[in-house]
Design a protein around this motif. Structure first.
Motif, PDB file in Angstrom:
ATOM      1  N   ARG A   1       0.890  -1.166   0.000  1.00 18.00           N
ATOM      2  CA  ARG A   1       0.000   0.000   0.000  1.00 18.00           C
ATOM      3  C   ARG A   1       0.925   1.212   0.000  1.00 18.00           C
ATOM      4  O   ARG A   1       1.753   1.374   0.896  1.00 18.00           O
ATOM      5  N   VAL A   2       0.788   2.047  -1.015  1.00 12.16           N
ATOM      6  CA  VAL A   2       1.768   3.116  -1.273  1.00 12.16           C
ATOM      7  C   VAL A   2       1.111   4.476  -1.115  1.00 12.16           C
ATOM      8  O   VAL A   2      -0.037   4.670  -1.516  1.00 12.16           O
ATOM      9  N   LEU A   3       1.852   5.419  -0.535  1.00  9.85           N
ATOM     10  CA  LEU A   3       1.395   6.813  -0.444  1.00  9.85           C
ATOM     11  C   LEU A   3       2.373   7.695  -1.213  1.00  9.85           C
ATOM     12  O   LEU A   3       3.577   7.687  -0.943  1.00  9.85           O
ATOM     13  N   ILE A   4       1.854   8.438  -2.185  1.00 10.53           N
ATOM     14  CA  ILE A   4       2.663   9.418  -2.937  1.00 10.53           C
ATOM     15  C   ILE A   4       2.332  10.802  -2.397  1.00 10.53           C
ATOM     16  O   ILE A   4       1.156  11.169  -2.278  1.00 10.53           O
ATOM     17  N   ILE A   5       3.359  11.585  -2.079  1.00 11.86           N
ATOM     18  CA  ILE A   5       3.168  12.949  -1.574  1.00 11.86           C
ATOM     19  C   ILE A   5       3.315  13.929  -2.726  1.00 11.86           C
ATOM     20  O   ILE A   5       4.341  13.946  -3.414  1.00 11.86           O
ATOM     21  N   GLY A   6       2.277  14.774  -2.951  1.00 15.39           N
ATOM     22  CA  GLY A   6       2.367  15.810  -3.979  1.00 15.39           C
ATOM     23  C   GLY A   6       1.089  15.934  -4.787  1.00 15.39           C
ATOM     24  O   GLY A   6       0.162  15.126  -4.646  1.00 15.39           O
ATOM     25  N   SER A   7       1.059  16.956  -5.649  1.00  8.45           N
ATOM     26  CA  SER A   7      -0.183  17.252  -6.375  1.00  8.45           C
ATOM     27  C   SER A   7       0.021  17.550  -7.856  1.00  8.45           C
ATOM     28  O   SER A   7      -0.918  17.914  -8.546  1.00  8.45           O
ATOM     29  N   GLY A   8       1.248  17.394  -8.352  1.00 11.03           N
ATOM     30  CA  GLY A   8       1.545  17.837  -9.718  1.00 11.03           C
ATOM     31  C   GLY A   8       1.511  16.727 -10.747  1.00 11.03           C
ATOM     32  O   GLY A   8       1.085  15.601 -10.489  1.00 11.03           O
ATOM     33  N   GLY A   9       2.011  17.070 -11.951  1.00 12.63           N
ATOM     34  CA  GLY A   9       2.086  16.106 -13.039  1.00 12.63           C
ATOM     35  C   GLY A   9       3.063  14.979 -12.731  1.00 12.63           C
ATOM     36  O   GLY A   9       2.835  13.829 -13.105  1.00 12.63           O
ATOM     37  N   ARG A  10       4.151  15.312 -12.065  1.00 13.42           N
ATOM     38  CA  ARG A  10       5.120  14.293 -11.651  1.00 13.42           C
ATOM     39  C   ARG A  10       4.447  13.247 -10.772  1.00 13.42           C
ATOM     40  O   ARG A  10       4.605  12.044 -10.958  1.00 13.42           O
TER      41      ARG A  10
ATOM     42  N   MET B   1       2.886   3.426 -10.420  1.00 11.36           N
ATOM     43  CA  MET B   1       2.834   2.617  -9.204  1.00 11.36           C
ATOM     44  C   MET B   1       1.617   1.692  -9.229  1.00 11.36           C
ATOM     45  O   MET B   1       1.706   0.511  -8.892  1.00 11.36           O
ATOM     46  N   ALA B   2       0.472   2.233  -9.654  1.00 13.24           N
ATOM     47  CA  ALA B   2      -0.786   1.466  -9.652  1.00 13.24           C
ATOM     48  C   ALA B   2      -0.763   0.322 -10.664  1.00 13.24           C
ATOM     49  O   ALA B   2      -1.555  -0.612 -10.553  1.00 13.24           O
ATOM     50  N   GLN B   3       0.151   0.373 -11.637  1.00 15.01           N
ATOM     51  CA  GLN B   3       0.243  -0.693 -12.638  1.00 15.01           C
ATOM     52  C   GLN B   3       1.038  -1.892 -12.135  1.00 15.01           C
ATOM     53  O   GLN B   3       1.052  -2.940 -12.776  1.00 15.01           O
ATOM     54  N   SER B   4       1.696  -1.729 -10.985  1.00 17.46           N
ATOM     55  CA  SER B   4       2.532  -2.807 -10.463  1.00 17.46           C
ATOM     56  C   SER B   4       1.662  -3.916  -9.861  1.00 17.46           C
ATOM     57  O   SER B   4       0.743  -3.652  -9.086  1.00 17.46           O
TER      58      SER B   4
ATOM     59  N   SER C   1       2.436  -5.862  -7.630  1.00 15.21           N
ATOM     60  CA  SER C   1       2.678  -6.002  -6.187  1.00 15.21           C
ATOM     61  C   SER C   1       2.096  -4.845  -5.374  1.00 15.21           C
ATOM     62  O   SER C   1       2.336  -4.742  -4.172  1.00 15.21           O
ATOM     63  N   VAL C   2       1.321  -3.959  -6.019  1.00 21.75           N
ATOM     64  CA  VAL C   2       0.694  -2.832  -5.306  1.00 21.75           C
ATOM     65  C   VAL C   2      -0.821  -3.037  -5.228  1.00 21.75           C
ATOM     66  O   VAL C   2      -1.470  -3.272  -6.248  1.00 21.75           O
ATOM     67  N   ALA C   3      -1.352  -2.960  -4.012  1.00 25.30           N
ATOM     68  CA  ALA C   3      -2.804  -3.104  -3.807  1.00 25.30           C
ATOM     69  C   ALA C   3      -3.508  -1.760  -4.009  1.00 25.30           C
ATOM     70  O   ALA C   3      -4.502  -1.668  -4.725  1.00 25.30           O
ATOM     71  N   THR C   4      -3.001  -0.713  -3.346  1.00 25.06           N
ATOM     72  CA  THR C   4      -3.620   0.622  -3.404  1.00 25.06           C
ATOM     73  C   THR C   4      -2.529   1.674  -3.472  1.00 25.06           C
ATOM     74  O   THR C   4      -1.502   1.554  -2.808  1.00 25.06           O
ATOM     75  N   THR C   5      -2.776   2.708  -4.268  1.00 27.13           N
ATOM     76  CA  THR C   5      -1.880   3.868  -4.305  1.00 27.13           C
ATOM     77  C   THR C   5      -2.672   5.089  -3.847  1.00 27.13           C
ATOM     78  O   THR C   5      -3.635   5.483  -4.496  1.00 27.13           O
ATOM     79  N   PHE C   6      -2.278   5.647  -2.713  1.00 27.12           N
ATOM     80  CA  PHE C   6      -2.879   6.895  -2.216  1.00 27.12           C
ATOM     81  C   PHE C   6      -2.027   8.062  -2.712  1.00 27.12           C
ATOM     82  O   PHE C   6      -0.810   7.940  -2.845  1.00 27.12           O
TER      83      PHE C   6
ATOM     84  N   SER D   1       9.582  -1.728 -15.328  1.00 30.04           N
ATOM     85  CA  SER D   1       9.770  -2.404 -14.042  1.00 30.04           C
ATOM     86  C   SER D   1       8.770  -1.887 -13.015  1.00 30.04           C
ATOM     87  O   SER D   1       8.187  -0.813 -13.184  1.00 30.04           O
ATOM     88  N   ASP D   2       8.596  -2.661 -11.946  1.00 32.32           N
ATOM     89  CA  ASP D   2       7.696  -2.250 -10.860  1.00 32.32           C
ATOM     90  C   ASP D   2       8.366  -1.159 -10.030  1.00 32.32           C
ATOM     91  O   ASP D   2       9.410  -1.385  -9.410  1.00 32.32           O
ATOM     92  N   LEU D   3       7.752   0.014 -10.006  1.00 26.38           N
ATOM     93  CA  LEU D   3       8.335   1.169  -9.315  1.00 26.38           C
ATOM     94  C   LEU D   3       8.412   0.943  -7.805  1.00 26.38           C
ATOM     95  O   LEU D   3       9.377   1.362  -7.160  1.00 26.38           O
ATOM     96  N   ASP D   4       7.412   0.289  -7.222  1.00 29.14           N
ATOM     97  CA  ASP D   4       7.418   0.051  -5.768  1.00 29.14           C
ATOM     98  C   ASP D   4       8.607  -0.810  -5.349  1.00 29.14           C
ATOM     99  O   ASP D   4       9.246  -0.547  -4.334  1.00 29.14           O
ATOM    100  N   LYS D   5       8.936  -1.816  -6.167  1.00 29.44           N
ATOM    101  CA  LYS D   5      10.058  -2.703  -5.821  1.00 29.44           C
ATOM    102  C   LYS D   5      11.391  -1.958  -5.869  1.00 29.44           C
ATOM    103  O   LYS D   5      12.262  -2.171  -5.019  1.00 29.44           O
ATOM    104  N   LEU D   6      11.537  -1.082  -6.865  1.00 27.43           N
ATOM    105  CA  LEU D   6      12.765  -0.286  -6.971  1.00 27.43           C
ATOM    106  C   LEU D   6      12.923   0.643  -5.770  1.00 27.43           C
ATOM    107  O   LEU D   6      14.001   0.746  -5.180  1.00 27.43           O
ATOM    108  N   CYS D   7      11.826   1.323  -5.407  1.00 18.46           N
ATOM    109  CA  CYS D   7      11.884   2.286  -4.292  1.00 18.46           C
ATOM    110  C   CYS D   7      12.147   1.584  -2.961  1.00 18.46           C
ATOM    111  O   CYS D   7      12.964   2.051  -2.158  1.00 18.46           O
TER     112      CYS D   7
END
Length: 422
Positions: free
Chosen positions: A4-13, A21-24, A26-31, A305-311
């Motif tokens: 379960r991942v939390l991304i901080i921010g509000s922009g295009g990035r 992240m949501a395409q991985s 191994s990720v259930a939810t992306t907040f 690649s899965d972004l969550d695994k890299l991070c």
């Protein structure tokens, strides 16, 4: 168990990071906190109302929601110590701690760091006193570059063509408080000629993996003219970064930077070197301690690649066990902005033409909001329309076809993104 991942921010990035992240698997939810109208509509992504400047509130949210990874998008929370606070609370947070985030948080610190560690950069001087700055500027050859020392949302860098303009800019920063406390100290540096590129790596403090190369267009108008902005478009790869240049950047910039940071605070996160390339030589213009915007958008279009695994591997010091896969096709993104950006602009214009149903095209939101179920503008940079293609020319055609399908009152965009590469 899925992440379960939390991304901080509000922009295009942040929209691009959340989408990837949501395409991985191994990720259930992306907040996303706070997110925007684009992340609100993204499958597998959920916006959350959270005061991200209140680290205790972020920690509580992570504990209640069993968040297994936090990824900090923008620079301000990194400089303010969000990673320090979350790490102390036992929450995996991807990004540099405050001491390492000074590479972006203070241009004066960074220039001295580069001198100390033999990293090639422009000659410079720093000032807190206006009289001394003006005396120095009276003896300079022009153009020069004047930078606010602290964070100024990508707008605290001004190229000055003559002494009169230099006096105005230095006075604005040091005396008239144009950039607040960010401009209490200024750096004046020689203007570097050449072609600019972005070289970004993901680092766990010891080991690093390069991302694909990219190049952005910072000037507002066609032909790279007009005032500097946060970025009007970007593409990947950057043809100017040849294999030979990439090796120079790694050996002369990335390795000595990570080695130098490890002496005090190991650098974990995305390390972004903005470099000037001229006649095969490389000099560092700036460091960012996070992904660039709008470079993130085309880069995420290419990441397989899965972004969550890299991070998570970077946070845990296990990046050497990871490999990274890329779509070999180029990607290009065009920023659609509000008329008047980067100066004053209106908000609340109704956006027409979305959602876009085009193959290999993705629209990332930045300054958008929902008003009575209507999608409206809510910032200077509103959207970034990205596409992948068999070559850069095709990616550009697809992106601009997407741009032309979208409109609102007083929309503005450049018509030549990618011109340097093509």
């Amino acid at each position: 168990m899925k992440n379960r991942v939390l991304i901080i921010g509000s922009g295009g990035r942040e929209h691009a990071l959340a989408w990837r992240m949501a395409q991985s698997a191994s990720v259930a939810t992306t907040f996303v906190a706070p997110g925007n109208a684009g992340t609100a509509q993204e499958r597998g992504v959920e916006n959350v109302v959270l005061d991200t400047a209140d680290f205790d509130a972020v920690i509580n949210f992570c504990r209640i929601q069993n968040v297994s990874l936090v990824v900090v998008g923008p620079e301000q929370p990194l400089v303010d110590g969000m990673v320090d606070a979350l790490s102390q609370a036992g929450i995996a947070c991807f990004g540099p701690k405050a001491a390492a985030a000074r590479l972006e948080g203070s241009k004066a610190f960074t220039k001295q760091f580069m001198i100390d560690h033999g990293i090639p950069t422009a000659d410079y001087a720093e000032f807190t006193d206006l009289t001394k700055a003006l005396d120095y500027l009276s003896r300079c050859e022009y153009p020069q570059v004047i930078k606010a020392d602290g964070l100024a949302a990508g707008k605290g860098v001004v190229i000055v063509d003559d002494e009169q303009q230099a006096i105005t800019v230095a006075t604005d920063m040091l005396s008239d408080n144009k950039f607040g406390s960010a401009g209490n100290r200024i750096v004046v540096e020689e203007f570097l000629h050449g072609e600019e590129a972005s070289y970004i790596v993901i680092s766990d403090g010891k080991y690093f993996i390069p991302m694909v190369t990219s190049q952005d267009h910072k000037a507002r108008d066609d032909g790279d003219q007009g005032p500097n902005t946060g970025g009007m478009g970007a593409y990947s790869p950057a043809p100017v970064v040849t294999e030979d240049i990439a090796q120079k950047i790694i050996s002369q910039v990335i390795k000595p930077t990570l080695k130098g940071m490890a002496e005090t605070e190991p650098f974990v996160g995305f390390l972004y070197a903005g470099v000037m390339i001229n006649n095969g030589e490389v000099k560092v213009l700036e460091f960012n301690v996070r992904m660039g915007d709008p470079e993130t958008q085309p880069i995420m279009m290419r990441l397989k690649s899965d972004l969550d695994k890299l991070c998570l591997a970077a946070v845990n010091g296990e990046l050497s066990q990871q490999q990274i896969q890329w779509d070999q096709r180029p990607a290009l993104g065009v920023v659609m902005a509000a008329g008047g950006y980067p100066e004053s602009y209106d908000k609340g214009a109704i956006i027409h033409g979305l959602p876009l149903q085009q193959t290999d095209v993705k629209v990332f939101h930045a300054g958008t909001a929902l008003d009575n179920q209507q999608l409206v503008t809510a910032g200077g940079r509103v959207l970034c329309v990205c596409a992948v293609g068999d070559d850069l020319s095709q990616a550009r055609e697809k992106a601009y076809a997407g741009v032309q399908a979208i409109n609102w009152q007083d929309v503005y965009y450049r018509t030549d993104i990618g011109h340097r590469a093509l």
